[in-house]
Design an enzyme around this catalytic site. Sequence first.
Site, short mmCIF file in Angstrom:
data_model
loop_
_atom_site.label_atom_id
_atom_site.label_comp_id
_atom_site.label_asym_id
_atom_site.label_seq_id
_atom_site.Cartn_x
_atom_site.Cartn_y
_atom_site.Cartn_z
N CYS A 7 -39.35 32.94 -37.41
CA CYS A 7 -37.93 33.13 -37.17
C CYS A 7 -37.24 32.97 -38.53
CB CYS A 7 -37.45 32.08 -36.17
SG CYS A 7 -35.89 32.49 -35.36
N THR A 8 -35.95 33.07 -38.54
CA THR A 8 -35.26 32.91 -39.81
C THR A 8 -35.20 31.44 -40.22
OG1 THR A 8 -33.94 34.88 -39.33
CG2 THR A 8 -33.17 33.46 -41.10
N GLY A 9 -34.55 30.60 -39.40
CA GLY A 9 -34.35 29.20 -39.76
C GLY A 9 -35.44 28.24 -39.33
N ASN A 10 -36.31 28.67 -38.40
CA ASN A 10 -37.39 27.83 -37.87
C ASN A 10 -36.84 26.50 -37.35
OD1 ASN A 10 -40.29 26.03 -38.96
ND2 ASN A 10 -40.18 27.33 -37.18
N SER A 11 -35.69 26.58 -36.65
CA SER A 11 -35.11 25.35 -36.11
C SER A 11 -34.93 25.42 -34.59
CB SER A 11 -33.75 25.07 -36.75
OG SER A 11 -32.82 26.06 -36.38
N CYS A 12 -35.01 26.62 -34.01
CA CYS A 12 -34.65 26.77 -32.61
C CYS A 12 -35.64 27.65 -31.84
CB CYS A 12 -33.22 27.33 -32.55
SG CYS A 12 -32.51 27.34 -30.91
N ARG A 13 -35.47 28.97 -31.91
CA ARG A 13 -36.29 29.88 -31.10
C ARG A 13 -37.77 29.78 -31.40
NH1 ARG A 13 -32.71 34.84 -32.73
NH2 ARG A 13 -32.65 33.47 -34.54
N SER A 14 -38.15 29.80 -32.67
CA SER A 14 -39.57 29.73 -33.01
C SER A 14 -40.16 28.38 -32.61
CB SER A 14 -39.78 29.99 -34.50
OG SER A 14 -38.98 29.12 -35.28
N SER A 32 -45.33 27.39 -36.53
CA SER A 32 -44.10 28.17 -36.62
C SER A 32 -43.51 27.95 -38.00
CB SER A 32 -43.11 27.78 -35.52
OG SER A 32 -42.74 26.42 -35.60
N THR A 60 -42.05 20.30 -37.42
CA THR A 60 -41.35 20.39 -38.70
C THR A 60 -40.88 21.82 -38.91
OG1 THR A 60 -43.44 20.79 -39.85
CG2 THR A 60 -42.68 18.50 -39.74
N ASP A 62 -40.77 24.60 -41.35
CA ASP A 62 -41.50 24.93 -42.56
C ASP A 62 -41.21 26.34 -43.05
OD1 ASP A 62 -42.95 22.45 -42.54
OD2 ASP A 62 -44.22 23.28 -40.95
N CYS A 79 -36.96 36.78 -33.84
CA CYS A 79 -35.56 37.12 -34.06
C CYS A 79 -35.48 38.32 -34.99
CB CYS A 79 -34.78 35.94 -34.63
SG CYS A 79 -35.39 35.28 -36.16
N CYS A 86 -39.78 39.81 -42.55
CA CYS A 86 -41.12 39.25 -42.46
C CYS A 86 -41.92 39.62 -43.69
CB CYS A 86 -41.81 39.76 -41.21
SG CYS A 86 -43.35 38.91 -40.87
N ASP A 103 -29.99 34.18 -30.52
CA ASP A 103 -29.96 32.85 -31.15
C ASP A 103 -28.89 32.01 -30.47
OD1 ASP A 103 -29.87 30.60 -32.72
OD2 ASP A 103 -29.83 31.70 -34.62
#
Length: 139
Positions: A7-14, A32, A60, A62, A79, A86, A103
């Site tokens: 994902c872009t931010g790797n904080s939510c969806r991923s 992720s 985490t 990453d 996303c 990618c 998102d």
Amino acid sequence: MKVLILCTGNSCRSQMAHGFLQSFDANITVCSAGTEASGKLNAKAVKAMAEIGIDISGHTSDSVSKYLDEEWDYVITVCGGANEACPAFVGKVKHRLHIGFDDPSHALGSEEFIWSEFIRVRDEIKAGFRKFYDEQIKR
């Protein structure tokens, strides 16, 4: 079996997808990462997953660069931003897929509406990754 979810931010969806896929089969190696990793988890994503008994609080956030030299059975973007940005993987990737989701961290409105967006997207991620697991891995 090794699966990398981007994902872009790797904080939510991923992170939610990572949690679901790992819950479906503990024998799969799931990681992720983000093309622009935020370095932290979205608190509402953690809460939404905890509500259904999946603890992602120890995950985490990453950077994708951490995984570029590894071999993957699947690299899945969740996303639009990650799908477009990618990176080219140096290692061997057997399958590259895109399973996109809105998102929920961009939702605007009341707290109730924002929370409902996290629940909606969480449930869509569960359904999307259950379908992926059933059709591509479990078969």
